[in-house]
Design an enzyme around this catalytic site. Structure first.
Site, mmCIF file in Angstrom:
data_model
loop_
_atom_site.group_PDB
_atom_site.id
_atom_site.type_symbol
_atom_site.label_atom_id
_atom_site.label_comp_id
_atom_site.label_asym_id
_atom_site.label_seq_id
_atom_site.Cartn_x
_atom_site.Cartn_y
_atom_site.Cartn_z
ATOM 1 N N GLY A 47 29.509 1.481 56.063
ATOM 2 C CA GLY A 47 30.422 1.550 55.346
ATOM 3 C C GLY A 47 31.192 2.856 55.540
ATOM 4 O O GLY A 47 32.227 2.898 54.854
ATOM 5 N N GLN A 48 30.556 3.956 56.164
ATOM 6 C CA GLN A 48 31.024 5.389 55.848
ATOM 7 C C GLN A 48 32.144 5.345 57.068
ATOM 8 O O GLN A 48 33.112 6.237 57.296
ATOM 9 C CB GLN A 48 30.017 6.283 56.257
ATOM 10 C CG GLN A 48 29.524 6.412 57.727
ATOM 11 C CD GLN A 48 28.557 5.487 58.122
ATOM 12 O OE1 GLN A 48 28.608 4.298 57.672
ATOM 13 N NE2 GLN A 48 27.687 5.772 59.228
ATOM 14 N N GLY A 49 32.175 4.120 58.127
ATOM 15 C CA GLY A 49 33.335 4.280 59.097
ATOM 16 C C GLY A 49 32.983 4.814 60.455
ATOM 17 O O GLY A 49 33.927 5.106 61.088
ATOM 18 N N ARG A 89 25.151 13.128 59.741
ATOM 19 C CA ARG A 89 25.145 13.560 61.273
ATOM 20 C C ARG A 89 25.737 12.483 62.209
ATOM 21 O O ARG A 89 26.161 12.598 63.278
ATOM 22 C CB ARG A 89 23.924 13.366 61.769
ATOM 23 C CG ARG A 89 23.147 11.876 61.828
ATOM 24 C CD ARG A 89 21.740 12.018 62.021
ATOM 25 N NE ARG A 89 21.447 12.293 63.542
ATOM 26 C CZ ARG A 89 21.388 11.404 64.421
ATOM 27 N NH1 ARG A 89 22.050 10.304 64.366
ATOM 28 N NH2 ARG A 89 20.955 11.868 65.851
ATOM 29 N N LYS A 285 33.178 18.011 61.313
ATOM 30 C CA LYS A 285 31.646 18.208 60.635
ATOM 31 C C LYS A 285 31.285 16.790 59.960
ATOM 32 O O LYS A 285 32.036 15.996 59.719
ATOM 33 C CB LYS A 285 31.735 19.444 59.621
ATOM 34 C CG LYS A 285 32.181 20.907 60.275
ATOM 35 C CD LYS A 285 32.409 21.947 59.265
ATOM 36 C CE LYS A 285 32.532 23.111 59.718
ATOM 37 N NZ LYS A 285 32.883 24.172 58.845
ATOM 38 N N GLY A 288 29.326 13.166 54.551
ATOM 39 C CA GLY A 288 29.065 11.853 54.007
ATOM 40 C C GLY A 288 28.267 12.106 52.706
ATOM 41 O O GLY A 288 28.789 11.672 51.690
ATOM 42 N N GLU A 289 27.140 12.865 52.666
ATOM 43 C CA GLU A 289 26.158 12.925 51.520
ATOM 44 C C GLU A 289 26.707 14.001 50.538
ATOM 45 O O GLU A 289 26.481 13.916 49.376
ATOM 46 C CB GLU A 289 24.688 13.227 52.145
ATOM 47 C CG GLU A 289 24.306 12.105 52.869
ATOM 48 C CD GLU A 289 22.883 12.404 53.433
ATOM 49 O OE1 GLU A 289 21.911 11.994 53.192
ATOM 50 O OE2 GLU A 289 23.261 13.258 54.734
#
Length: 336
Positions: A47-49, A89, A285, A288-289
């Site tokens: 879901g992060q794309g 990553r 870069k 996400g987290e």
């Protein structure tokens, strides 16, 4: 009783990737007979794309429209290698691998186009609309793909694998290179604290992120604000063991596990700063987290600014806020 308002901030820097024996990801790309380029990955889109970013990287490198790219996230039995979706990553590792594969495929694409147009491949250029051309001569990618398959017997394809080599510490100094780059962020939170009930409401959050280059600014903003909402949830609501180590009163299912709904979200303002990373795909870069990290201490600092209660255990429930208020006011715990 008073509604006390406070503001707090927190900053964070976050590494992209990990030092896991090389940490590679691989991408394959090939053209169909009708000029659609299929990018094959084993990287998981949570879901992060990542599928969108991979398609963008491929289209940009090939010089073709985004609609000419299809991303297939195969299973790990049949797809190319990927270490996994972790350590923020995905964009960095997969984006680089896709660019490498697309460059190889582009070289073959231009070679076939040169044969069709009877020109030198080095003189050809793509126009981003689907044509490969030179001084009045041009061929559309659909016609080119058909010609490659049925006339030239050529496969327009490419392979790419991005490897961050393992780096061991220098024994004498501890010096090492554990990641590829680091992103940075700062969050400012505004809260209201009810000093009678201990209820905390996050009124607004202001987020500033330096992410290298935002390959998709809209998705980057959604990730920042979705992570901030998650930070609010961790800070104020979520607990599997509210009285740990006592196991009593823990939630047994999601009807008892508290999470914020849309009405509990704060007003958000987000700014993205771009300082391209040399090792990143087009300078990107990972972000996400880290998006859930800074909001939590920012909220804790805002509570302290509002009422002097220093929160050290999540979630910051009304009970804990009232106890911290009593401690700040010098009230003994047995009198609270």
């Amino acid at each position: 009783m008073a509604m006390l308002r406070g503001r707090g901030y927190a900053s964070v820097n976050y590494p992209t990737g990990m030092n896991l024996g090389g940490d590679p990801s691989q991408a394959l790309i090939h053209s169909t007979t009708t000029g659609t380029f299929v990018v094959t990955l084993s990287s998981v889109d949570l879901g992060q794309g990542i599928k969108t970013i991979a398609a963008q990287c491929a289209a940009e490198t090939l010089g073709l429209p985004y609609d000419n790219v299809l991303v297939d996230t195969a299973d790990t039995d049949t797809g190319p290698h990927c270490m996994g979706t972790f350590a923020s990553r995905g964009t960095h590792r997969v984006g680089n691998a896709v660019i490498m594969a697309a460059r190889e495929a582009r070289e073959i694409m231009l070679e076939v186009a040169a044969e069709e147009l009877e020109v030198d491949p080095a003189d050809l250029e793509t126009d981003g609309t689907g044509f490969i051309k030179l001084k009045g001569k041009k061929i559309h990618i659909v016609d080119l793909a058909l010609a490659a398959h049925f006339q030239h017997g050529r496969t327009i394809a490419g392979r790419g694998i991005f490897l961050k080599e393992k780096n061991d510490p220098v024994p004498e100094t501890g010096e090492m290179d554990p990641d590829s780059c680091q992103a940075h962020a700062c969050t400012v939170a505004e809260v209201e604290v009810d000093d009678e009930t201990g209820v905390v409401e996050v009124v607004a959050m202001y987020n500033v992120y330096e992410v290298g280059r935002a390959l998709n600014p809209a998705m980057a903003t959604q990730q920042i604000e979705g992570g901030a909402w998650m930070g609010i949830s961790h800070a104020l609501f979520e607990a599997t063991e509210p009285y740990y180590p006592d196991r009593e009163h823990g939630p047994e299912d999601f009807s008892q596990y508290l999470m914020p709904g849309p009405a509990d979200n704060a007003r958000m303002e987000s700014v993205i700063l771009e300082r391209p990373a040399e090792s990143g795909p087009y300078g990107a870069k990972g972000i996400g987290e880290m998006t859930a990290n800074a909001p939590i201490p920012a909220i804790a600092n805002a509570i302290f600014d509002a009422c002097g209660a220093r929160m050290e255990t999540m979630p910051f429930t009304p009970e804990r806020v009232l106890r911290a208020l009593d401690a700040a006011r010098g009230v003994a715990a047995d009198e609270a």
